[in-house]
Enzyme design. Structure first.
Site, PDB file in Angstrom:
ATOM      1  N   GLY B  21      -6.649   0.647  -6.135  1.00 42.40           N
ATOM      2  CA  GLY B  21      -7.797   0.037  -6.791  1.00 42.40           C
ATOM      3  C   GLY B  21      -9.031   0.927  -6.772  1.00 42.40           C
ATOM      4  N   ASN B  22      -9.179   1.730  -5.711  1.00 45.31           N
ATOM      5  CA  ASN B  22     -10.397   2.550  -5.618  1.00 45.31           C
ATOM      6  C   ASN B  22     -10.433   3.652  -6.673  1.00 45.31           C
ATOM      7  OD1 ASN B  22      -8.340   4.137  -4.290  1.00 45.31           O
ATOM      8  ND2 ASN B  22      -9.984   5.386  -3.443  1.00 45.31           N
ATOM      9  N   LYS B 139      -0.562 -15.067  -2.244  1.00 44.24           N
ATOM     10  CA  LYS B 139      -1.400 -13.938  -2.646  1.00 44.24           C
ATOM     11  C   LYS B 139      -2.703 -14.467  -3.244  1.00 44.24           C
ATOM     12  CE  LYS B 139      -2.404  -9.712  -4.253  1.00 44.24           C
ATOM     13  NZ  LYS B 139      -2.687  -8.573  -3.344  1.00 44.24           N
ATOM     14  N   LYS B 223       1.872  -3.536  -6.356  1.00 49.56           N
ATOM     15  CA  LYS B 223       1.997  -2.364  -7.233  1.00 49.56           C
ATOM     16  C   LYS B 223       2.718  -1.203  -6.545  1.00 49.56           C
ATOM     17  CE  LYS B 223      -1.568   0.863  -6.350  1.00 49.56           C
ATOM     18  NZ  LYS B 223      -1.412   0.574  -4.936  1.00 49.56           N
ATOM     19  N   LYS B 285       2.104  -0.555   1.571  1.00 47.44           N
ATOM     20  CA  LYS B 285       2.202   0.885   1.259  1.00 47.44           C
ATOM     21  C   LYS B 285       3.297   1.520   2.113  1.00 47.44           C
ATOM     22  CE  LYS B 285      -2.768   1.129   0.456  1.00 47.44           C
ATOM     23  NZ  LYS B 285      -2.730   0.454  -0.843  1.00 47.44           N
TER      24      LYS B 285
END
Lengths: 339, 339
Positions: B21-22, B139, B223, B285
């Protein structure tokens, strides 16, 4: 409209089908998600007919009602969420309409026992920053607003026009498409055998900056003109412009009104020059059909969604053929090319 | 973190870079259009470094802040414009982020004298309708609302949870990605030499109906997990998960906190099982990195956006390698594979 013979096309020909707004909304013009899915499902059935005939198919689509909805959301949420520019709205509709078209096409293909892969491509269309549309914007978009609300938007740099009793409406540039920048990706996927969705809403309009980089611009590119260009760029032989009318009409809205059937592009140009086609509706479709054929396309067909397969077979719609001087070339592709 | 040797990669290797997102918002987390364009521009510079190194590059990206904005627009305009479901919001962000990434990549490539074509693909990810996430959604998405507003949304079928002082927040399923359905289009474009943007936001979640057709569902797919799957499906050898942290940390938030450098997947799994990685941030991640390597990938790198090139060279980040028993295979791809 009377046909003097079959106008068949080679099964392996590359065909671009440009779906009009009615392929994306319900009969009353509403664009609720369920309406859009149902309408796209009907369009996909006709696309499947074309694929079943053996053609390589590329699909473009309109996005007017969808962009209209996004602009209202922009406006009503502006105090909480940063509005996005018009080019982003176009990009958003390429995502959603691409998504539902992919699902609908796969369903329609399965229903006809076809095994073809589908893909949807984010598509940018280059326009000229010096296009007169930017200095004299004229394409109305979004909803009517009272004068006071319009004034607020004008203060934010937008152009709005007084449309009388209905209120004010925003107008934007509708520049000429110069190049469909993502045509190479479309061509690559077509070459792999994919049925491809691309060029939605005429493509996301971008201009090239002096340093060569691209920047999105707030404009609306006519989706049929962009389709004619994209079709040329990827070597499509036939362009089908599908809307809610069966054919282009001359002397429209008069007692002498009659649909055009098979016609040579030079003859169609003469009707256009005589003002037979309305600038906001049939005009751009006729212009797109002419450009496609003049740029080397074999044929452009203007017809309704349900008649796409018949239009391709030469049995419905307005079928635009190259000018008579290119007869030799045309003859190789059509069995009967005399009117 | 100390490195005992170079961990180079073959220049022609296929690399999937998953942008967090960053890479799409300003440092303060805002997602105004200008912020997004600027942030994506910085990310594109690092992607260009990887392309300049000779790798075939596929890019996925997050979309959390963007979807959050779209949900607010849905909500605030609901009385005028029909809201669109969450899967459509994901599709919308694939359009916009794909669009600005295409422009940014071309600009960055030109800046480094690279001539590579780019393409962005609308991507659907299949999920299982029986996924436990659908019966126990967890979520959180969108903004906090007061209890009364949340109740209205609950009456419309949504699930909202009381989050205390901040208010109520909507929760949705975060199902496991089962298959990235548009991976064939991605693979076709990579094979043609395109740098491809795909799988945005984990892909648009769809389920398969009993009749075989696909239907969008309101869910959020992680994602990075989707990227690990997509990478496997298109034969990527290296997965780079780029976010705002330089490496995965063990004993995070304690005095003994230390970053993980080069590590074998079985060892990383043991740290994960011991609860070293937060479920909402580093956990997925690490899980994605493990899955990618376990499914045959050569290496997964977890690092910050600016360190992508260094991470690929083995000089930064957490570099996840196959378990020791696959040493022979690994040895062929890394010069020094012992810790």
């Amino acid at each position: 409209m009377r046909w003097r013979g079959d106008l068949s096309y080679s099964p392996s020909v590359r065909v671009l089908v440009a779906l009009g707004g009615n392929a994306m909304t319900s009969a009353d013009g509403r664009a609720r998600p369920g309406d859009q899915i149902a309408a796209v499902g009907r369009a996909a059935e006709r696309i499947a007919d074309v694929v079943a005939g053996g053609a390589e198919v590329l699909i473009t689509h309109g996005n007017g009602p969808q962009v209209g909805n996004l602009l209202v959301k922009n406006e009503l949420a502006a105090a909480v969420v940063p509005p996005v520019p018009l080019d982003w709205c176009g990009a958003q509709t390429q995502g959603t309409i691409g998504f539902i078209l992919l699902n609908a096409l796969e369903r329609a293909f399965a229903g006809q026992g076809l095994r073809r892969q589908v893909a949807a491509v984010v598509t940018r269309t280059l326009v000229d920053p010096a296009d007169p549309g930017f200095t004299r914007p004229s394409k109305p978009i979004g909803r009517y607003l009272p004068a006071a609300d319009a004034r607020t938007m004008i203060e934010h740099g937008q152009v709005w026009q007084d449309r009388g009793a209905k209120g004010w409406r925003r107008v934007v540039a509708s520049p000429e498409p110069v190049e469909v920048l993502d045509a190479p990706a479309v061509a690559a996927l077509l070459a792999w055998g994919f049925v491809v969705v691309a060029g939605g809403g005429g493509g996301i309009p971008v201009v090239r900056e002096p340093d060569g980089s691209l920047r999105g611009v707030e404009a609306v590119i006519d989706k049929d003109l962009a389709a004619a260009l994209l079709g040329h760029e990827v070597g499509a032989r036939v362009l089908v412009i599908a809307s809610d009318v069966d054919a282009a009409m001359v002397d429209f809205d008069t007692e002498r009104a009659r649909p055009l059937g098979r016609i040579r592009v030079d003859e169609l140009r003469r009707y256009a020059a005589a003002g037979h086609f309305a600038s906001g509706s049939m005009g751009p479709k006729v212009e797109a059909a002419c450009r496609f054929v003049e740029s080397g396309g074999d044929r452009a067909v203007i017809t309704s969604l349900d008649r796409i397969p018949a239009g391709l077979a030469g049995a419905a719609g307005t079928v635009v053929l190259p000018a008579a001087r290119t007869r030799t070339r045309t003859a190789a592709l059509t069995r009967t090319d005399e009117r």
